[in-house]
Each structure stands twice: as C-alpha cells, then as structure tokens.
Design a protein around this motif. Structure first.
Motif, PDB file in Angstrom:
ATOM      1  N   GLY A 137      -3.061  49.288 -45.891  1.00 20.95           N
ATOM      2  CA  GLY A 137      -2.956  48.267 -46.920  1.00 20.95           C
ATOM      3  C   GLY A 137      -3.131  48.785 -48.337  1.00 20.95           C
ATOM      4  N   LYS A 138      -3.269  50.105 -48.464  1.00 21.98           N
ATOM      5  CA  LYS A 138      -3.495  50.698 -49.786  1.00 21.98           C
ATOM      6  C   LYS A 138      -2.208  51.310 -50.336  1.00 21.98           C
ATOM      7  CE  LYS A 138      -8.131  50.462 -49.942  1.00 21.98           C
ATOM      8  NZ  LYS A 138      -8.886  49.802 -51.039  1.00 21.98           N
ATOM      9  N   ALA A 139      -2.001  51.162 -51.635  1.00 24.61           N
ATOM     10  CA  ALA A 139      -0.901  51.847 -52.293  1.00 24.61           C
ATOM     11  C   ALA A 139      -1.124  53.347 -52.177  1.00 24.61           C
ATOM     12  CB  ALA A 139      -0.816  51.424 -53.751  1.00 24.61           C
ATOM     13  N   ILE A 140      -0.114  54.056 -51.711  1.00 27.51           N
ATOM     14  CA  ILE A 140      -0.247  55.496 -51.461  1.00 27.51           C
ATOM     15  C   ILE A 140       1.097  56.160 -51.714  1.00 27.51           C
ATOM     16  CG2 ILE A 140       0.318  55.340 -48.990  1.00 27.51           C
ATOM     17  CD1 ILE A 140      -2.569  57.484 -50.179  1.00 27.51           C
ATOM     18  N   SER A 141       1.058  57.400 -52.177  1.00 27.56           N
ATOM     19  CA  SER A 141       2.289  58.146 -52.381  1.00 27.56           C
ATOM     20  C   SER A 141       2.158  59.522 -51.745  1.00 27.56           C
ATOM     21  CB  SER A 141       2.633  58.264 -53.876  1.00 27.56           C
ATOM     22  OG  SER A 141       3.959  58.724 -54.036  1.00 27.56           O
ATOM     23  N   ILE A 173      -6.405  57.864 -54.956  1.00 28.81           N
ATOM     24  CA  ILE A 173      -5.420  58.205 -55.975  1.00 28.81           C
ATOM     25  C   ILE A 173      -4.464  59.238 -55.376  1.00 28.81           C
ATOM     26  CG2 ILE A 173      -5.082  59.160 -58.293  1.00 28.81           C
ATOM     27  CD1 ILE A 173      -8.074  58.393 -58.823  1.00 28.81           C
ATOM     28  N   SER A 174      -3.167  59.025 -55.556  1.00 26.28           N
ATOM     29  CA  SER A 174      -2.198  59.936 -54.941  1.00 26.28           C
ATOM     30  C   SER A 174      -0.965  60.082 -55.821  1.00 26.28           C
ATOM     31  CB  SER A 174      -1.796  59.451 -53.546  1.00 26.28           C
ATOM     32  OG  SER A 174      -1.323  58.109 -53.588  1.00 26.28           O
ATOM     33  N   GLY A 175      -0.282  61.226 -55.631  1.00 29.49           N
ATOM     34  CA  GLY A 175       0.930  61.503 -56.394  1.00 29.49           C
ATOM     35  C   GLY A 175       2.038  61.986 -55.487  1.00 29.49           C
ATOM     36  N   GLN A 176       3.267  61.828 -55.931  1.00 32.53           N
ATOM     37  CA  GLN A 176       4.432  62.028 -55.071  1.00 32.53           C
ATOM     38  C   GLN A 176       4.825  63.493 -54.879  1.00 32.53           C
ATOM     39  OE1 GLN A 176       7.722  59.361 -55.858  1.00 32.53           O
ATOM     40  NE2 GLN A 176       9.241  60.943 -55.447  1.00 32.53           N
TER      41      GLN A 176
END
Length: 229
Positions: A156-160, A208-211
């Motif tokens: 359910g968390k925004a993730i990249s 916190i994540s990045g693509q």
C-alpha cells in the motif's frame, strides 16, 4: 546540535548471473547521495554484507555514465579508501543511526533481497520511526521487510525502482534473478515510475525510493528533508 548519522549499505555481490560479467554497486548512486549527505554535515558510515571493498559495476565507470559526483569520487582518494574498507553489516546496529540509504547497481538483487541481517536492520529502523531510502535496484532490499503486524512494509506504499523497460533496455531481463518492478507490485506496493531514465523519487511515510541512477540525488534530498523535519 547533534550531528545526524546515516548508514549507507553497499552490495557485496560481484557476479552478473552466470554471464561471466561483473556487477556490483553503481558509482553514481553512491557518489551523488554520499556527497549530498556530507555537504549537509551528515556523518556517514559505509557497510556491506561482507565488509571490505564492495564491487563496483564496471559499466558505471564508463565515460557515458559520469556525472559531477562520479568525477569528484574518482579524484577523492579519502572517500575511495572508505569504500575499500566498509564495515561488516552484521556488526552494526540501527540504534546508532538516524537513517539508512541503499545505493543500487544490479548487485543488491542477489545479496540484499533476502539478506536477513539487512531485512532486520530495515525493520528496526522503521520500528524506531527512522527513514529508510534506496535507489534503483536497491529497493529490492525492501521486498521482504515486514512491519509489526507481519505484512510487507511496502504494501500500500508508494514505491519506485528500476523499471521493466529500463531492464529490457540494458538487455538484462533474462539475466537478473527477478524483475524489480514486478516484485514490488507483487508485494502490494503502489509502484510508481516516469519515462525511462528520467529522475523520479517518491516518499511514503518513512520509505523513500528512486527509479534509476538519475534519481539518486532526489532520493538523498528527500531523506535529508525527512531528517530535518
């Protein structure tokens, strides 16, 4: 005012599947966040599962992938020496740090996805209300992390993380142990991305994540903002 402390966890995995080629961590994804943290007065500790010199992905040393941060790194013998002598991850405690950051490269897919020491560490950070951050393939380190109720932490968390189409573009779809985008979605993550190779980072609570490599500075900046909140 207490100096904030960030733990950066690098991969120890050097072999690109059974191709005979090498992998490891991607220099840009270490260097850009590292200097972002240092310039902000953060105390940074480097660790890896095996300790010592983590393998550098040789492709990340090619001219095409150099940025101001990597140029600075290659001229910075002091930081190179720190990288060559990373701490053994199992000897470190989440209580001693304010946040953790995982640089990418393909290596983490193999040695950080199911690493129980790393998983426990991330779970301890989250349980202590401390932020965890990763960029590109390193969001694989979040795949098997669970919360206090036993559910996947990214559910359910925004993730990249590195996209399927980016993996196809580097022609490693059939080499990697799994496709990161697919696995993040399987865990219930609200997977988010932008056009291939563009900078994109997302924060959802403490995660916190990045693509991709272009996103490394954005992730570091979000982590700093969270620490200063």
């Amino acid at each position: 005012m207490n100096t904030k402390k960030i733990l950066m966890v690098l991969t120890s995995h050097a072999d690109l599947g059974n191709t005979g080629e090498k992998t490891g961590f991607w220099i840009e994804e270490f260097a850009a966040p590292y200097y972002t943290f240092k310039d902000a007065g953060i105390e940074v500790t480097l660790a890896s599962p095996l300790g010592g010199q983590p393998p550098i992905d040789p492709k990340s040393e090619l001219d095409d992938f150099q940025t101001p941060a990597t140029v600075k790194y290659f001229a910075d013998s002091e930081t190179q020496n720190l990288v060559a002598n990373t701490r053994v991850l199992a000897e470190l405690n989440a209580d001693d740090f304010d946040a953790v950051f995982y640089p990418g490269g393909h290596g983490p897919l193999w040695d950080l996805t199911e690493n129980t020491t790393s998983i426990q560490l991330i779970e301890n950070f989250l349980a202590s209300n401390k932020p965890v951050a990763a960029v590109c393939h390193a969001t694989a380190a979040f795949l098997n992390v669970k919360n206090s109720t036993g559910e996947y932490a990214i559910k359910g968390k925004a993730i990249s993380g590195f996209t399927n189409t980016e993996e196809a573009a580097v022609e490693l779809t059939d080499i990697v142990p799994f496709l990161l985008e697919d696995e993040l979605i399987k865990r219930g993550g609200d997977y988010q991305k932008v056009e291939d190779w563009n900078a994109f980072a997302v924060q959802d609570g403490l995660i916190i994540s990045g693509q991709n490599p272009a996103s490394s500075t954005l992730v570091a900046q979000k982590l700093l903002s969270q620490l200063n909140a």
